[in-house]
Design an enzyme around this catalytic site. Sequence first.
Site, PDB file in Angstrom:
ATOM      1  N   GLY A  51     115.067  66.105  27.186  1.00 12.59           N
ATOM      2  CA  GLY A  51     114.203  66.806  28.124  1.00 12.59           C
ATOM      3  C   GLY A  51     112.721  66.719  27.849  1.00 12.59           C
ATOM      4  N   GLY A  52     112.220  65.573  27.446  1.00 13.42           N
ATOM      5  CA  GLY A  52     110.768  65.418  27.290  1.00 13.42           C
ATOM      6  C   GLY A  52     110.155  65.114  28.644  1.00 13.42           C
ATOM      7  N   HIS A  53     109.891  66.162  29.423  1.00 12.97           N
ATOM      8  CA  HIS A  53     109.337  65.983  30.770  1.00 12.97           C
ATOM      9  C   HIS A  53     108.915  67.333  31.327  1.00 12.97           C
ATOM     10  CE1 HIS A  53     113.013  67.717  32.346  1.00 12.97           C
ATOM     11  NE2 HIS A  53     113.723  66.825  31.688  1.00 12.97           N
ATOM     12  N   ALA A  54     108.283  67.289  32.496  1.00 13.47           N
ATOM     13  CA  ALA A  54     107.962  68.521  33.240  1.00 13.47           C
ATOM     14  C   ALA A  54     108.614  68.412  34.611  1.00 13.47           C
ATOM     15  CB  ALA A  54     106.452  68.660  33.399  1.00 13.47           C
ATOM     16  N   ARG A  99     108.385  70.403  28.730  1.00  6.28           N
ATOM     17  CA  ARG A  99     109.335  71.002  27.780  1.00  6.28           C
ATOM     18  C   ARG A  99     110.237  69.964  27.140  1.00  6.28           C
ATOM     19  NH1 ARG A  99     114.050  69.651  29.247  1.00  6.28           N
ATOM     20  NH2 ARG A  99     115.186  70.777  30.815  1.00  6.28           N
TER      21      ARG A  99
END
Length: 139
Positions: A51-54, A99
């Site tokens: 989940g390395g993103h927005a 996040r």
Amino acid sequence: MISVNDVRIIELPKFLDSRGNLSFVEQMNQIPFDIKRTYWIYDVPGGELRGGHAFKQNHEFIVALSGAFDVVVDDGEQKKVFTMNRSYYGLYIPAGLWREMVNFSTNSVALEFGSTHYDVSDYVHDYGEFFKLKKDGKI
Ligand code: TYD
């Protein structure tokens, strides 16, 4: 502008019972949005990051159903780390924040509720792009 201070831990109802415990969530009750989607992350190998993103629109609510992991939220200025290690706590993350999920313990299960259906165009995968959108007030 949404910041990491808008992320919050929500304590869920907990029915302790010698037969085993029970907790629950309801939309627009413990979860402060209408639930369009539920998914779960499991069998995460040691050291992996998820989940390395927005999200631009999607609000999330995360429960550590089993085991433990850390959720790192970032608004471009400030970061906060939430350790999820109880199945009776939920983490509400409004849209517009970067996040990541890290430090998954063996056999951990992350249950996630979303306010939108899956839509790849709702993701920002590049931190530099996120930072610029945030700085320009566009996310
Ligand atoms: P992704 O959101 O990239 O996982 P994470 O951000 O937690 O690392 O999703 C991984 C894959 O799963 C991606 O190919 C899209 C798919 N997917 C769906 O089809 N529906 C969903 O609701 C989600 C969350 C993912």
